[in-house]
Design an enzyme around this catalytic site. Structure first.
Site, PDB file in Angstrom:
ATOM      1  N   ASP A  36       0.878  -1.161   0.000  1.00 57.47           N
ATOM      2  CA  ASP A  36       0.000   0.000   0.000  1.00 57.47           C
ATOM      3  C   ASP A  36       0.925   1.223   0.000  1.00 57.47           C
ATOM      4  O   ASP A  36       2.116   1.117   0.323  1.00 57.47           O
ATOM      5  CB  ASP A  36      -0.942  -0.001   1.215  1.00 57.47           C
TER       6      ASP A  36
HETATM    7  C1  BGC Z   1      -4.915   3.335   0.010  1.00 58.26           C
HETATM    8  C2  BGC Z   1      -4.961   2.335  -1.125  1.00 58.26           C
HETATM    9  C3  BGC Z   1      -4.751   3.046  -2.434  1.00 58.26           C
HETATM   10  C4  BGC Z   1      -3.421   3.777  -2.376  1.00 58.26           C
HETATM   11  C5  BGC Z   1      -3.106   4.545  -3.646  1.00 58.26           C
HETATM   12  C6  BGC Z   1      -3.652   4.171  -0.023  1.00 58.26           C
HETATM   13  O1  BGC Z   1      -3.694   5.172   0.936  1.00 58.26           O
HETATM   14  O2  BGC Z   1      -5.000   2.658   1.238  1.00 58.26           O
HETATM   15  O3  BGC Z   1      -6.183   1.644  -1.135  1.00 58.26           O
HETATM   16  O4  BGC Z   1      -4.793   2.130  -3.490  1.00 58.26           O
HETATM   17  O5  BGC Z   1      -3.442   4.715  -1.303  1.00 58.26           O
HETATM   18  O6  BGC Z   1      -3.929   5.624  -3.785  1.00 58.26           O
END
Ligand code: BGC
Length: 728
Positions: free
Chosen positions: A221
């Protein structure tokens, strides 16, 4: 030949959304972007919290809506459309679906998740993955694992016992990985049992790859990696987004012999293989997609996501009914969640316009309350809404949560609707009792007024075409068929995880164990407002002729569903399984299969629900493996988890491992072994014949029994060995 230093650079992003180009290998940059219910390709500055604008793309209903459809075929179609939009926008991997379990209605990100149950979540996430990947575009199933809250999400330790982790929090992921083969998995921010998910060898290697056979790559993530060296060693392949210092860390560790080339080669190979698939599909991609067709699909999808929670017969409305519409949500829809998943829709339809179009004239409307900070309304807004409501035959009250009430990044601290909305509803009810409440919310809200209004329509968040879908349901153009995948409780305190959510800096203990959602409410016999699986229709369905048979493959369940009402409709028949005489802790019943059927009035159809043997297994913490218990299983089928219409019992031949008797086995366990009684009979009489004492003895380990008898323990071990040998 790409050298190892170049290969290191592919283990991290080059910027916010791209993997780096590897020129020696002829690999261009590849874009990975959110997701999940629409493509969020940012056009200018990048951020991962949805602030900056992105290219227009179809905003389908988020997972909270999709979950209520229980419709895998529909989700495949949505996935196909998402894949097409990715291709048109040059996106190689869509970051989704999200599929964490809704452990508490307070989780700010529940709108992005499907259910409180791993089976529905697993089936629906698999469908989306399949659909998207048919277009040669990758998915990133997230957030692996146990990211069930937003409070302190980047550090909190999810402390979960082994069985609960397997049966509740990993089971859905296992289904997706083994049945839909996603190209990538996104690890979560949080720790799981003490170790960050990004550095968790157990999760990323032992479970995901060794047990489930995952052959794609694992990405982090955004910002979830603390130490890329540790992460690579644990099984993570790609750190997102770019992090120069972490990349440097890998180079230094390699030079110091703290990570070997093979680990880097492996990550590189996994990433390269998947990226090449995406690159090939992007090569000849069209530059546009069919905006109208996708909008129409978004509407069709929204129709199936709407849940009719209650209805005393006021719905569907007749076109001539004199309605008044109250609530800004009817004019300015709340149609998706806040944060990284925010899509810039190609179009946005609202319910007020759709109702106006449907009845053929303007209808009285009053916004009533603000739905977003900064919104300005006349001081008389509340009173105006009551006045508008007074003269109507039916008041359509559009209530719900605004964007600031629930979002990625923080949890709610209440399940109540905003106080000003509740106050307005009370004042409206005082002048007009014919109120239909239509809800817009990303996770359940308490509905203390449900019995005092004539109908409640749960509209969740329905994407860009939700407005007309709501109007069609209100007027019966569409017969609702959605069913909730999260229990709606009477009180927040009733939620099984209540005492253990969201924990504190020392971690969050999943103290309710297996008893998440309906599993917990059913076990404690707690009355709920609307149970898991509930959803009404404008017609009614009969269930009959249940047959259940068992084989090595699992259970074959079949039944007849009849449309006993006057309208065509779709019913989702749900099969719940329980094991009444189980030797292990069990929840009262668990969803093990479901099937939908669309029927004309009076029509009957045979519905088949296959429950695989895997689904019947529980996780044995003694054996550290899945075990199907032998014995009598009960299958209940019905219209919700608390509207079970028919049931049958079936004998299942399990696969319990034979556990050798030891001196730690209890007398009761030993009694099930042929020959034991004869050998130990003299000892068993030392407590006499008193049934209470005999019962007490049953839970005594053999070592204690032998000890009380005064006999030397070592003479018994050979006896046990003999009994054990005879069992093989
Ligand atoms: C989120 C993810 C997301 C990523 C990119 C993170 O903060 O938890 O679900 O895909 O950011 O935007």
């Amino acid at each position: 030949m790409t050298d190892i230093q170049t290969k290191i650079s592919l283990t991290g992003g080059v910027d916010f959304w791209h993997t780096p180009a590897i020129e020696d290998a002829g690999l261009p940059e590849v874009m990975l972007t959110d997701g999940p219910h629409g493509v969020r390709k940012q056009s200018a500055a990048s951020d991962h919290v949805g602030i900056n604008d992105s290219y227009p793309a179809t905003c389908f209903p988020p997972a909270v809506g999709l979950g209520s459809s229980w419709n895998a075929e529909l989700l495949v179609a949505v996935g196909v459309a998402l894949g097409e939009e990715c291709r048109a926008l040059g996106v190689g991997v869509l970051l989704g679906p999200g599929m964490n379990i809704k452990r508490s209605p307070l989780c700010g990100r529940n709108f992005e998740y499907f259910a409180e149950d791993p089976l529905v979540a697993g089936v629906l996430a698999s469908a989306l993955v399949r659909g998207i990947q048919t277009q040669g575009i990758g998915t990133s199933v997230k957030h692996f694992a146990a990211n069930n809250q937003e409070t302190d999400r980047m550090r909190r330790d999810s402390q979960i016992d082994e069985r609960t982790l397997r049966e509740v929090y990993l089971r859905g992921f296992a289904k997706v990985v083994t049945s839909a083969r996603p190209w990538t998995i996104m690890c979560s921010y949080n720790k799981v049992n003490g170790t960050f998910a990004s550095e968790n060898h157990f999760l990323l290697t032992e479970v995901l790859r060794d047990e489930w056979g995952f052959d794609g790559f694992v990405m982090s993530d955004w910002g979830a990696v603390h130490d890329r060296v540790k992460a690579l060693k644990a099984g993570l392949d790609l750190e997102m987004p770019a992090h120069a210092a972490h990349e440097e860390g890998v180079r230094k560790a390699l030079a110091a012999g703290e990570i070997d080339e093979a680990t880097i080669e492996q990550a590189y190979a996994r990433i390269e293989r998947v990226l090449r698939l995406a690159i090939a599909s992007l090569e000849d991609a069209p530059e546009s997609f069919d905006v109208d067709a996708h909008h129409a699909l978004a509407r069709r999808t929204a129709e199936q996501c709407i849940v009719l929670l209650s209805n005393d017969g006021v719905l569907p409305l007749a076109q001539e009914t004199k309605v008044a519409v109250v609530g800004e949500f009817a004019r300015t829809p709340r149609y998706q969640g806040a944060g990284s998943s925010r899509v810039n829709p190609t179009r946005l339809d609202n319910a007020l316009d759709a109702i106006t179009a449907l009845v053929g004239h303007d209808v009285p409307f009053a916004p009533g309350f603000v739905t977003a900070p900064g919104q300005e309304l006349a001081a008389s807004a509340h009173d105006d809404a009551v006045a508008v409501a007074r003269d109507a035959d039916v008041v359509l009250a559009f209530l719900g949560l605004g964007e600031s009430h629930e979002s990625e990044g923080y949890d709610r601290d209440t399940c109540d609707l905003p106080a000003e909305q509740l106050a307005l509803l009370e004042d409206i009810l005082a002048v007009n009792s014919n109120v239909v409440v239509v809800l817009s919310n990303g996770s359940s809200v308490l509905l203390p007024f449900a019995a005092r209004v004539r109908a409640v329509v749960e509209g969740w968040l329905l994407g860009q075409a939700g407005g007309p879908a709501i109007a069609d349901v209100l007027y019966g153009v569409v017969n609702p068929s959605g069913k909730i995948t999260e229990t709606i409780p009477h009180r927040l305190e009733d939620v099984p995880s209540f005492l253990h959510f969201p924990g504190d800096t020392s971690g969050v203990r999943y103290g309710e164990g297996l008893f998440v959602g309906y599993r917990g409410y059913d076990a404690s016999g707690t009355d709920v407002a609307f149970p898991f699986g509930h959803g009404l229709s404008y017609t009614s369905f009969g269930y009959s002729d249940l047959s259940v048979s068992s084989s090595d493959a699992g259970l074959a369940v079949a039944l007849t569903v009849t449309n006993t009402g006057e309208r065509a409709g779709r019913e989702v028949a749900q099969a719940y399984v329980s094991v009444p005489g189980s030797k292990v802790v069990r929840v009262p019943r668990e969803l093990k299969g479901f099937a939908a059927v669309t029927l004309e009035p009076g029509e009957s159809r045979r519905v088949e629900i296959a429950v695989s043997a895997d689904e019947l297994a529980y996780w044995s913490v003694i054996d550290h493996s899945w075990v199907v218990e032998s014995g009598s299983y009960t299958v209940e089928v019905g219209s919700s988890s608390r509207d079970l219409r028919t049931s049958a019992s079936v004998e299942v031949a399990g696969n319990e491992p034979v556990r050798p008797l030891s001196m730690e086995s209890t007398v009761a366990e030993a009694m099930t072994v042929p020959g034991f009684e004869a050998v130990f009979a003299p000892m068993m009489t030392i407590f006499g014949e008193d049934p209470d004492l005999v019962r007490m003895m049953e839970s005594m380990p053999l070592a204690a029994l032998v000890g009380f008898s005064g006999q030397p323990e070592d003479t018994f071990q050979p006896v046990l060995d003999g009994l054990n040998a005879a069992r093989h």
